[in-house]
Design a protein around this motif. Structure first.
Motif, short mmCIF file in Angstrom:
data_model
loop_
_atom_site.label_atom_id
_atom_site.label_comp_id
_atom_site.label_asym_id
_atom_site.label_seq_id
_atom_site.Cartn_x
_atom_site.Cartn_y
_atom_site.Cartn_z
N GLY A 11 33.31 0.16 -46.09
CA GLY A 11 32.31 1.09 -45.55
C GLY A 11 30.94 0.48 -45.41
O GLY A 11 30.14 0.91 -44.56
N MET A 12 30.65 -0.54 -46.21
CA MET A 12 29.32 -1.19 -46.13
C MET A 12 29.11 -1.88 -44.78
O MET A 12 27.97 -2.13 -44.39
CB MET A 12 29.16 -2.23 -47.24
N PHE A 13 30.21 -2.19 -44.09
CA PHE A 13 30.08 -3.00 -42.87
C PHE A 13 29.79 -2.15 -41.63
O PHE A 13 29.43 -2.69 -40.59
CB PHE A 13 31.35 -3.83 -42.66
N ALA A 14 29.98 -0.83 -41.75
CA ALA A 14 29.65 0.04 -40.61
C ALA A 14 28.14 0.14 -40.54
O ALA A 14 27.48 0.47 -41.51
CB ALA A 14 30.27 1.42 -40.82
N GLY A 15 27.58 -0.20 -39.40
CA GLY A 15 26.13 -0.16 -39.25
C GLY A 15 25.58 -1.51 -38.88
O GLY A 15 25.35 -1.77 -37.70
N PRO A 16 25.41 -2.40 -39.86
CA PRO A 16 24.75 -3.68 -39.57
C PRO A 16 25.40 -4.50 -38.47
O PRO A 16 24.71 -5.21 -37.74
CB PRO A 16 24.82 -4.42 -40.91
N LEU A 17 26.73 -4.40 -38.35
CA LEU A 17 27.42 -5.22 -37.36
C LEU A 17 27.74 -4.43 -36.09
O LEU A 17 28.47 -4.90 -35.22
CB LEU A 17 28.69 -5.82 -37.97
N ASP A 18 27.19 -3.22 -36.03
CA ASP A 18 27.39 -2.37 -34.84
C ASP A 18 26.09 -2.24 -34.06
O ASP A 18 25.89 -1.28 -33.31
CB ASP A 18 27.86 -0.97 -35.26
N GLU A 19 25.17 -3.15 -34.27
CA GLU A 19 23.86 -3.09 -33.62
C GLU A 19 23.54 -4.42 -32.97
O GLU A 19 24.07 -5.47 -33.36
CB GLU A 19 22.75 -2.79 -34.66
N SER A 20 22.65 -4.35 -32.01
CA SER A 20 21.95 -5.55 -31.55
C SER A 20 22.89 -6.62 -31.00
O SER A 20 23.85 -6.34 -30.29
CB SER A 20 21.10 -6.08 -32.71
#
Ligand code: 4G3
Length: 226
Positions: A11-20
């Motif tokens: 769950g920690m990986f959702a977010g940072p690698l879904d941007e930019s």
């Protein structure tokens, strides 16, 4: 390239690698990213991934069975299997460049508990640390490595971003940069940058990079690292 990550905290990986830029690289198919929950390779009701250390002492260790089964399923002969731990060799730009050449990398995130030593011995091609500090688990280091590697993959950065990157890969820190306005709250942009004299501008930038590197990172000037 493909990067798989084995973690207790997917769950920690959702977010940072879904941007930019990483998001763009994934959408373009330049990076195939797989996030895998280590507990999927347990067989008991409680999905046990850790156990107490032989010989006693505080804390727990990641037990070999789930990690062995997961790595055997996720990795092939050509996979570079990397453990993320504070005991690893220090990750830097040259390691990022090396990993960006690979077809397949598997990042194995530990937790604060650490690994049973047989995981290192039998499975790891390398062990990496993102710096001399301890985190609760290896998920953030894995994300740091994914980000640093992804931006080096061919076609990920635009021409502008890439060439800017190259011009600052001299092993020195970047000097100061300015954009408009030429004067902001009484603070002026150095005249040379407004002069239109490109030779003078290049000379000034080189000198500023040197001064800043001497002041902040003299270690970079000894070796010629990046
Ligand atoms: C293994 C990496 C994993 C042993 C992992 C702790 C910091 C980093 C862990 C251990 C981590 C790093 C998980 N903390 N500096 N925590 O890259 O003692």
């Amino acid at each position: 390239m493909k990067i798989d990550v084995l973690t207790l905290f997917p769950g920690m990986f959702a977010g940072p690698l879904d941007e930019s830029i990483v998001k763009r690289a994934r959408e373009a198919g330049l990076l195939k990213l797989g996030i895998h929950n280590l507990r999927d390779w347990t067989h008991d009701r409680h999905k046990t991934v850790d156990d107490r250390p032989f010989g006693g002492g505080p804390g727990m260790l990641l037990k070999p069975e789930p990690i062995f089964e997961a790595v055997e399923q996720l990795a092939s002969e050509q996979t570079k299997v990397i453990l993320l731990c504070p005991q690893g060799r220090k990750f830097d730009q040259s390691i990022a460049r090396e990993l960006a050449q690979r077809e397949h990398v598997l990042l194995v995130c530990g937790s604060y508990e650490g690994f049973d030593e047989r995981i290192r011995e039998a499975l790891a091609d390398d062990e990496l640390s993102i710096g001399d500090f301890v985190l609760t688990n290896g998920a953030l280091p894995a994300m740091v490595i994914v980000d640093a590697v992804t931006r080096l993959l061919p076609g990920v950065l635009g021409d502008d971003e890439s060439s800017r990157d190259e011009s600052f890969s001299h092993g020195k820190l970047e000097g100061p940069h300015y954009t408009r306005p030429a004067e902001f709250r009484g603070m002026k942009v150095p005249d040379v940058l407004l002069s239109g004299n490109h030779a003078e501008i290049a000379k000034w930038r080189e000198q500023q990079a040197q001064v800043r590197t001497e002041a902040r990172r003299p270690d970079l000037l000894g070796e010629q690292k990046t």
